[in-house]
Enzyme design. Structure first.
Site, PDB file in Angstrom:
ATOM      1  N   HIS A  44       1.867   5.201  -2.976  1.00 37.18           N
ATOM      2  CA  HIS A  44       1.935   6.359  -2.308  1.00 37.18           C
ATOM      3  C   HIS A  44       3.168   6.704  -3.125  1.00 37.18           C
ATOM      4  O   HIS A  44       3.214   7.901  -2.975  1.00 37.18           O
ATOM      5  CB  HIS A  44       1.360   6.704  -0.749  1.00 37.18           C
ATOM      6  N   HIS A  70      -4.020   0.730  -6.371  1.00 37.34           N
ATOM      7  CA  HIS A  70      -3.723   1.140  -5.403  1.00 37.34           C
ATOM      8  C   HIS A  70      -5.638   0.605  -4.581  1.00 37.34           C
ATOM      9  O   HIS A  70      -5.785   0.608  -3.872  1.00 37.34           O
ATOM     10  CB  HIS A  70      -4.055   2.804  -5.578  1.00 37.34           C
ATOM     11  N   ILE A 102      -6.821   8.400  -1.268  1.00 37.13           N
ATOM     12  CA  ILE A 102      -6.622   8.190   0.592  1.00 37.13           C
ATOM     13  C   ILE A 102      -5.824   7.709   0.802  1.00 37.13           C
ATOM     14  O   ILE A 102      -5.110   6.707   0.129  1.00 37.13           O
ATOM     15  CB  ILE A 102      -8.298   8.335   0.225  1.00 37.13           C
ATOM     16  N   HIS A 120       0.611  -1.194  -0.285  1.00 34.57           N
ATOM     17  CA  HIS A 120       0.654   0.288  -0.124  1.00 34.57           C
ATOM     18  C   HIS A 120       0.741   0.734  -0.369  1.00 34.57           C
ATOM     19  O   HIS A 120       1.191   1.880  -0.595  1.00 34.57           O
ATOM     20  CB  HIS A 120      -1.343  -0.428   1.159  1.00 34.57           C
ATOM     21  N   ASN A 136      -6.623  -1.374  -1.326  1.00 33.80           N
ATOM     22  CA  ASN A 136      -6.557  -0.255  -0.174  1.00 33.80           C
ATOM     23  C   ASN A 136      -8.488  -0.297   0.170  1.00 33.80           C
ATOM     24  O   ASN A 136      -8.955  -0.460   1.233  1.00 33.80           O
ATOM     25  CB  ASN A 136      -6.579   1.163  -0.809  1.00 33.80           C
TER      26      ASN A 136
END
Length: 853
Positions: A514, A700, A853, A509, A704
């Protein structure tokens, strides 16, 4: 030309602009005789603030007429924002202002505008639209904050939605294009202010806080062989007092860490983010207050107590006590949010999917295996290539053929491996060097290996779990259904799940979405003009990522942050992710390459993706390939509109500068790797862009938005273990034999960590209502290229076909892994073009365009 009453039409009206003549009267003053460009500017309404109104003005740049004094497009006079009209659409409040410009006939089509904000506050500019005197509509997609001129000392520039490769840029816009890129790069000095639109790189040197105490010291990540890492956006805060290599941190909780205005949340997104966070805080505080009232802050005593986390039991006295405490530590506005959440009965956690149908379905071995293919970390399992297994540290595995051959449905181990039927979930080698340091922090962590057998119906049957500690004999656990062997097996599975939870959150993740995406965003802003077609293509896939990452550095991944408090990796969390970044290759992040590397797919040129799955019932792999092929077709069509051949790519100065900066700066610790695409061909560009869009959107989403559904019930995926599996002859083993379930619960995180962890993933799993999904754009006018629009419409239709395929797969009873014993349909890669997810909330479906997010 006279400025009084005209006696005849001016000579310039006898031109090739009959529409102009239609608009003019022979007896009007000079200003009204000129052609008129009308338009509107749409601003998002910020709660508690008025719009800029006449305190803001706009000027247009011509695309065709160059001002000889500046070398840029000719500028119109200023037009103030007037006649603001408030509207609401989908919960978004906007103010629409009218603007009007009198221009010379030869002015042509506007290609850019500058806006001057003389208001005392910033405002969020949504978009602008102009109706030209040639009956053309020009759109400007803005979506950025415009700060007061008193702070920026410069007007804000926006280009129209027309895309140009660098060598096709109109002469009137060429200088503006170059100047804007130079301005965005800054000079790499000074502390950034919130209104600075400057993109620059820095190391992850802002995670530690030695000024607080030495327990909060953390290594700098990036810029060294020992701790390589992707770069993050530079904020330029001064160094800490005790460690000049570490950037100082605010004294108190601060969500206002600098990101450039184009990367900041919109007013609605910020409001929802705060609201969702408050909701999670309410859940957490109510539970913690309840523990204080009960004078109990340790372990849960039964599964029923954990289940009560999701009940609707309420205590007005308790909630009043929490409200009173809140007033001492947060603002009045946040207390109001608390009361609103309380009134709407948000004091309970929603029920996670894993226990919705069957409260104990998660205990099933089949569900344990299925989640490796269709859970929230389906990207690590791989085919076993060698047996006996070898460790890079020279440690021998204790797993023997005799442990598993009786459980291979009549096959020998060699036969099963030859048919790619033995799979492994490997959390061994990367953890082993960290275990001693991790376990000194009060947790009990093993390095683990789990072998599974691929049955004829494509379900996975667990064969054996090996749990290892440094300098100890590895322990081997076999499946069992009765007696204390079954209970020990259950404890071993919990340790594997804890390993997998840490890897999922830190690597699958955080690191692989990110962190790795941020340097691409910075390079795109610095090197690709907003007019560049590739910038237009990628822009929605970067939405809000830098802001999310900045918040994460502030409260999640920092020293003493939420991840350190809830994950078994503790204060070594980010150091561990740096170690695993050493193995990161960009060319392996595309799904086909990843599946092939893990031995779960083979090369097959007859397949659209170029690979064929080892077995059909791999939900993440099967649905993911459908999405991958659809994205790649769209990217291929898009690039082919602007690039005719390989030379067009290799001779594009902005693309070459962009790719060079990504490789040599943004991911500079990987600059010498030979797996980078050369970026000399159209296929290189298509592959790189497809991979980027896949990472930011589908990948993602897959790791997530299912977090709450699976990990919202901590017994299924504990984030840490507080006890080792007991050994026979010890007091702990006697405790275990007395009550295996109670021992299991004591092994799980304590109530505090459990509540905090569930609160976090509840926020992470929520879609916001303004989210923009794959196959969607914020505006239908994002491009004025009709060929691009047709291709994008086809992209959306292809995604709708993917949805139908996923629905059919989930309804096929022969595909056992689509739902499993817990009856959770696999929808994490369901695009949801019907936009059900756009209402927000925990839906477990929908692929947002970006890591937002």
């Amino acid at each position: 030309m006279e400025h009084g009453c005209c006696t005849s039409l001016p000579e310039y009206l006898n031109s090739s602009h009959p529409k102009i003549i239609d608009r003019l009267s022979p007896c009007t003053n000079h200003a009204t005789q000129l052609p008129v460009i009308k338009g509107r500017i749409v601003v998002r309404r910020t709660l508690g603030r008025s719009g800029p109104g006449k305190a803001a003005s706009v000027q247009l740049y011509s695309t065709t007429v160059i001002d000889p004094n500046t070398g840029k497009g000719k500028l119109t006079e200023k037009a103030d924002l007037k006649h603001g009209k408030n509207t609401e659409h989908g919960g978004t409040l906007t103010i629409t202002y009218k603007i009007k410009f009198h221009v010379e006939p030869e002015f042509g089509i506007p290609g850019a505008f500058i806006i001057n904000n003389r208001h005392k506050y910033e405002f969020f500019l949504n978009y602008g639209t102009l109706d030209t005197f040639e009956n053309q509509i020009v759109h400007f997609e803005c979506n950025s904050w415009v700060y007061p001129f008193s702070k920026t000392k410069a007007d804000r520039l926006f280009f129209s939605n027309t895309s140009y490769l660098p060598n096709h840029t109109p002469e009137a816009l060429r200088e503006l294009r170059n100047e804007e890129l130079i301005r965005l790069r800054g000079d790499g000095r000074g502390e950034r202010k919130e209104w600075d639109r400057i993109y620059d790189y820095d190391y992850y040197n802002d995670l530690g806080n030695t000024d607080k105490d030495l327990q909060h010291k953390r290594p700098v990540l990036g810029g060294s062989r020992k701790h390589p890492y992707p770069r993050r956006g530079r904020t330029g805060r001064p160094p800490s007092n005790l460690d000049p290599l570490t950037e100082s941190r605010p004294d108190n909780l601060n969500l206002d860490i600098y990101v450039p205005p184009d990367e900041k949340f919109s007013p609605q997104k910020m409001s929802e983010f705060i609201g969702n966070s408050i909701r999670a805080i309410v859940h957490f505080l109510i539970r913690e207050a309840n523990l204080l009232f009960q004078h109990d802050s340790g372990s849960f005593e039964s599964f029923e107590e954990i289940y009560d986390m999701f009940s609707s039991k309420r205590s007005q006295k308790l909630e009043g006590w929490v409200e009173k405490k809140l007033k001492n530590v947060v603002s009045e506005e946040l207390v109001k949010e608390f009361n609103r959440a309380r009134k709407e009965n948000y004091v309970k956690f929603p029920l996670p999917q894993i226990i919705t149908v069957d409260e104990f379905g998660w205990k099933d071995d089949a569900e344990f295996g299925r989640e490796m293919l269709a859970g929230i970390n389906p990207t690590l399992i791989q085919c076993l290539r060698n047996f006996p297994m070898k460790s890079r540290y020279g440690m021998k595995s204790s797993i023997k053929p005799s442990h598993i051959e009786h459980n291979l449905d009549g096959m020998t181990l060699d036969e099963a491996m030859a048919q790619w039927r033995i799979l492994i979930l490997d959390h061994h080698d990367y953890l082993m060097p960290f275990l001693k340091r991790i376990n000194r922090e009060g947790v009990c962590v093993y390095a683990s290996r789990t072998l599974l057998f691929l049955r004829n119906d494509a379900t996975l049957k667990p064969l054996v779990i090996e749990l290892s500690l440094p300098d100890k004999i590895n322990r081997v656990f076999l499946p069992a259904t009765q007696g204390y062997d079954a209970a020990l097996w259950h404890l071993a599975k919990a340790h594997v799940a804890a390993n997998d939870s840490g890897y999922h959150q830190l690597i699958s993740h955080w690191l692989k979405t990110h962190a790795v995406i941020e340097p691409f965003i910075i390079a795109t802003r610095r090197q690709l003009s907003v007019m560049h077609p590739v910038h237009r293509l990628l822009d929605p896939h970067f939405k809000d990522t830098m802001h999310v990452n900045a918040i994460s550095r502030s409260i999640l991944i920092n020293a003493g942050g939420i991840l350190e408090k809830t994950m078994f990796t503790g204060k070594l969390s980010m150091e561990l992710s740096s170690e695993l970044y050493k193995d990161w290759n960009f060319d392996e992040q595309g799904l086909p390459a990843d599946l092939f590397k893990r031995g779960l797919a083979m090369r097959d040129s007859s397949e659209p993706s170029g690979v064929r799955l080892l077995f059909e019932d791999y939900p993440y792999g099967a649905d993911g390939l459908e999405i991958w092929v659809t994205i790649k077709a769209w990217v291929t069509d898009f690039c082919s509109i602007f690039y005719s051949n390989d030379i067009d790519v290799s001779s594009d100065p902005e693309i070459q500068a962009w790719w060079s900066e990504i490789r040599n700066v943004g991911h500079g610790d990987k600059r010498n790797e030979n797996w980078w695409y050369e970026m000399k061909s159209l296929s290189d560009l298509i592959e790189a862009l497809t991979t980027l869009i896949w990472i930011a959107s589908a990948f993602h989403a897959s790791v997530n938005f299912g977090q709450y559904g699976y990990a919202g019930y901590p017994p299924n995926r504990p984030s840490l273990c507080r006890k080792f599996v007991p050994e026979e002859g010890t007091l702990e083993f006697a405790e275990f034999l007395k009550d295996p379930d109670k021992y299991y619960l004591k092994m799980l995180p304590e109530r505090f960590e459990m509540n905090l962890g569930v609160s976090l993933i509840e926020v992470l799993s929520r879609h916001t209502s303004e989210e923009v999904y794959l196959g969607q754009r914020q505006s239908s006018e994002w491009t004025d290229n009709e060929e691009v629009r047709r291709s994008f419409d086809e992209f959306e239709m292809n995604l709708q076909q993917v949805e139908k395929i996923i629905v059919e797969r989930n309804g096929n009873p022969e595909l056992k892994n689509r739902k499993g014993p817990a009856c959770i349909p696999y929808t994490l890669l369901y695009p949801d073009t019907s936009r059900v997810s756009s209402k927000g909330g925990i839906t477990g479906k929908g692929i947002p365009n970006s890591v937002s997010i």
